[in-house]
Design an enzyme around this catalytic site. Structure first.
Site, PDB file in Angstrom:
ATOM      1  CE  LYS A  32      44.235  27.532  39.716  1.00  0.00           C
ATOM      2  NZ  LYS A  32      45.434  26.668  39.460  1.00  0.00           N
ATOM      3  CE1 TYR A  53      43.298  24.797  34.778  1.00  0.00           C
ATOM      4  CE2 TYR A  53      41.721  24.424  36.537  1.00  0.00           C
ATOM      5  CZ  TYR A  53      42.782  25.142  36.009  1.00  0.00           C
ATOM      6  OH  TYR A  53      43.318  26.201  36.712  1.00  0.00           O
ATOM      7  CG  PHE A  63      48.114  17.413  37.422  1.00  0.00           C
ATOM      8  CD1 PHE A  63      47.169  18.336  36.998  1.00  0.00           C
ATOM      9  CD2 PHE A  63      49.316  17.354  36.724  1.00  0.00           C
ATOM     10  CE1 PHE A  63      47.387  19.167  35.908  1.00  0.00           C
ATOM     11  CE2 PHE A  63      49.557  18.193  35.624  1.00  0.00           C
ATOM     12  CZ  PHE A  63      48.578  19.090  35.225  1.00  0.00           C
ATOM     13  NE  ARG A  97      50.876  31.933  31.829  1.00  0.00           N
ATOM     14  CZ  ARG A  97      50.369  30.784  32.298  1.00  0.00           C
ATOM     15  NH1 ARG A  97      49.070  30.677  32.571  1.00  0.00           N
ATOM     16  NH2 ARG A  97      51.141  29.746  32.498  1.00  0.00           N
ATOM     17  CB  THR A 103      52.856  26.065  37.673  1.00  0.00           C
ATOM     18  OG1 THR A 103      52.671  26.582  36.354  1.00  0.00           O
ATOM     19  CG2 THR A 103      51.701  25.151  38.035  1.00  0.00           C
ATOM     20  NE  ARG A 160      49.998  30.067  40.102  1.00  0.00           N
ATOM     21  CZ  ARG A 160      49.894  29.750  38.825  1.00  0.00           C
ATOM     22  NH1 ARG A 160      50.923  29.944  38.003  1.00  0.00           N
ATOM     23  NH2 ARG A 160      48.763  29.264  38.345  1.00  0.00           N
ATOM     24  CG  ASN A 200      48.629  26.897  41.374  1.00  0.00           C
ATOM     25  OD1 ASN A 200      47.400  26.934  41.363  1.00  0.00           O
ATOM     26  ND2 ASN A 200      49.343  26.634  40.301  1.00  0.00           N
ATOM     27  CG  HIS A 217      43.343  29.750  35.478  1.00  0.00           C
ATOM     28  ND1 HIS A 217      44.045  28.828  34.759  1.00  0.00           N
ATOM     29  CD2 HIS A 217      42.646  30.498  34.583  1.00  0.00           C
ATOM     30  CE1 HIS A 217      43.754  28.990  33.462  1.00  0.00           C
ATOM     31  NE2 HIS A 217      42.907  29.998  33.344  1.00  0.00           N
ATOM     32  CD  GLU A 275      41.401  29.893  30.228  1.00  0.00           C
ATOM     33  OE1 GLU A 275      41.751  30.908  30.881  1.00  0.00           O
ATOM     34  OE2 GLU A 275      42.139  28.908  30.033  1.00  0.00           O
TER      35      GLU A 275
HETATM   36  P1  ATP Z   1      46.739  27.692  35.460  1.00  0.00           P
HETATM   37  O1  ATP Z   1      46.367  27.026  34.145  1.00  0.00           O
HETATM   38  O2  ATP Z   1      45.856  27.203  36.614  1.00  0.00           O
HETATM   39  O3  ATP Z   1      46.805  29.172  35.361  1.00  0.00           O
HETATM   40  P2  ATP Z   1      49.477  27.094  34.939  1.00  0.00           P
HETATM   41  O4  ATP Z   1      49.169  27.511  33.547  1.00  0.00           O
HETATM   42  O5  ATP Z   1      50.617  27.758  35.636  1.00  0.00           O
HETATM   43  O6  ATP Z   1      48.206  27.243  35.857  1.00  0.00           O
HETATM   44  P3  ATP Z   1      49.133  24.366  34.077  1.00  0.00           P
HETATM   45  O7  ATP Z   1      50.277  23.558  33.600  1.00  0.00           O
HETATM   46  O8  ATP Z   1      48.167  24.915  33.081  1.00  0.00           O
HETATM   47  O9  ATP Z   1      49.725  25.534  35.008  1.00  0.00           O
HETATM   48  O10 ATP Z   1      48.354  23.486  35.148  1.00  0.00           O
HETATM   49  C1  ATP Z   1      47.034  23.837  35.530  1.00  0.00           C
HETATM   50  C2  ATP Z   1      46.892  23.668  37.005  1.00  0.00           C
HETATM   51  O11 ATP Z   1      46.991  22.279  37.335  1.00  0.00           O
HETATM   52  C3  ATP Z   1      47.981  24.313  37.870  1.00  0.00           C
HETATM   53  O12 ATP Z   1      47.770  25.672  38.107  1.00  0.00           O
HETATM   54  C4  ATP Z   1      47.880  23.504  39.144  1.00  0.00           C
HETATM   55  O13 ATP Z   1      46.784  23.933  39.951  1.00  0.00           O
HETATM   56  C5  ATP Z   1      47.598  22.120  38.598  1.00  0.00           C
HETATM   57  N1  ATP Z   1      48.836  21.365  38.419  1.00  0.00           N
HETATM   58  C6  ATP Z   1      49.757  21.515  37.440  1.00  0.00           C
HETATM   59  N2  ATP Z   1      50.778  20.667  37.590  1.00  0.00           N
HETATM   60  C7  ATP Z   1      50.500  19.920  38.692  1.00  0.00           C
HETATM   61  C8  ATP Z   1      51.147  18.869  39.385  1.00  0.00           C
HETATM   62  N3  ATP Z   1      52.313  18.373  38.954  1.00  0.00           N
HETATM   63  N4  ATP Z   1      50.560  18.375  40.494  1.00  0.00           N
HETATM   64  C9  ATP Z   1      49.373  18.842  40.924  1.00  0.00           C
HETATM   65  N5  ATP Z   1      48.703  19.847  40.328  1.00  0.00           N
HETATM   66  C10 ATP Z   1      49.260  20.382  39.233  1.00  0.00           C
HETATM   67 MG    MG Z   2      47.476  26.788  32.415  1.00  0.00          MG
END
Ligand code: ATP
Ligand code: MG
Length: 137
Positions: free
Chosen positions: A9, A49, A57, A85, A91, A102, A112, A115, A126
């Site tokens: 990212k 997304y 967010f 993962r 996350t 992370r 973070n 992805h 994806e």
């Molecule tokens: P990713 O999908 O990016 O691999 P993830 O599956 O761990 O991450 P998701 O719940 O899918 O987490 O959220 C997607 C992305 O949105 C997160 O990786 C982060 O960058 C952002 N995100 C998630 N929760 C928050 C939050 N509470 N505040 C800000 N950004 C957030």
């Molecule tokens: Mg995710």
């Protein structure tokens, strides 16, 4: 063997951490089978997304993902989706296990560093979102 979609990212590409991050995936037995550096538009980041459209967010996430180039990769290996993962960690870096990407590199829950696809269905969508059949061998 299995394939998953990984993104280094903007916070990580900006800090020149791509190699260190990819090394962690390789050390875990994952192989990079496709890779490119791109700069997403906000429209593209929003479509990628889309599942988070209703979350508070979402706007911040889309702006962030379009703020700097990213490196998108297809990683291959046994159990690649879960393994990717595990190597990423939780996350929120504050919740991530020691040794994960992370924990080591993420700046916040939003910024973070990586992805990774969260299921076989997500991985298929994806990978097809970023790569054409000709780019996948
Ligand atoms: P990713 O999908 O990016 O691999 P993830 O599956 O761990 O991450 P998701 O719940 O899918 O987490 O959220 C997607 C992305 O949105 C997160 O990786 C982060 O960058 C952002 N995100 C998630 N929760 C928050 C939050 N509470 N505040 C800000 N950004 C957030
Ligand atoms: Mg995710």
């Amino acid at each position: 063997t299995e394939r998953t979609l990984s993104i280094v990212k903007p916070d990580a590409t900006k800090r020149n951490l791509t190699g260190k991050i990819v090394a962690k995936f390789e050390d875990a037995g994952l192989r990079v089978v496709a890779s490119k550096r791109i700069h997403l538009t906000e429209a593209q980041a929003g479509e990628f997304y889309a599942e988070h459209k209703e979350r508070g967010f979402y706007g911040e996430l889309v702006a962030y993902m379009a703020s700097e180039p990213v490196v998108v990769q297809v990683l291959e290996g046994d159990g690649a989706i879960l393994k990717n993962r595990e190597v990423m960690g939780a996350t929120d870096p504050a919740q991530a296990d020691a040794g994960t990407i992370r924990k080591e590199f993420a700046l916040s829950k939003g910024e973070n560093s990586v992805h990774g696809s969260d299921s076989a269905a997500s991985a298929a969508r994806e990978i097809a979102f970023f790569f054409s059949g000709l780019e996948l061998v």
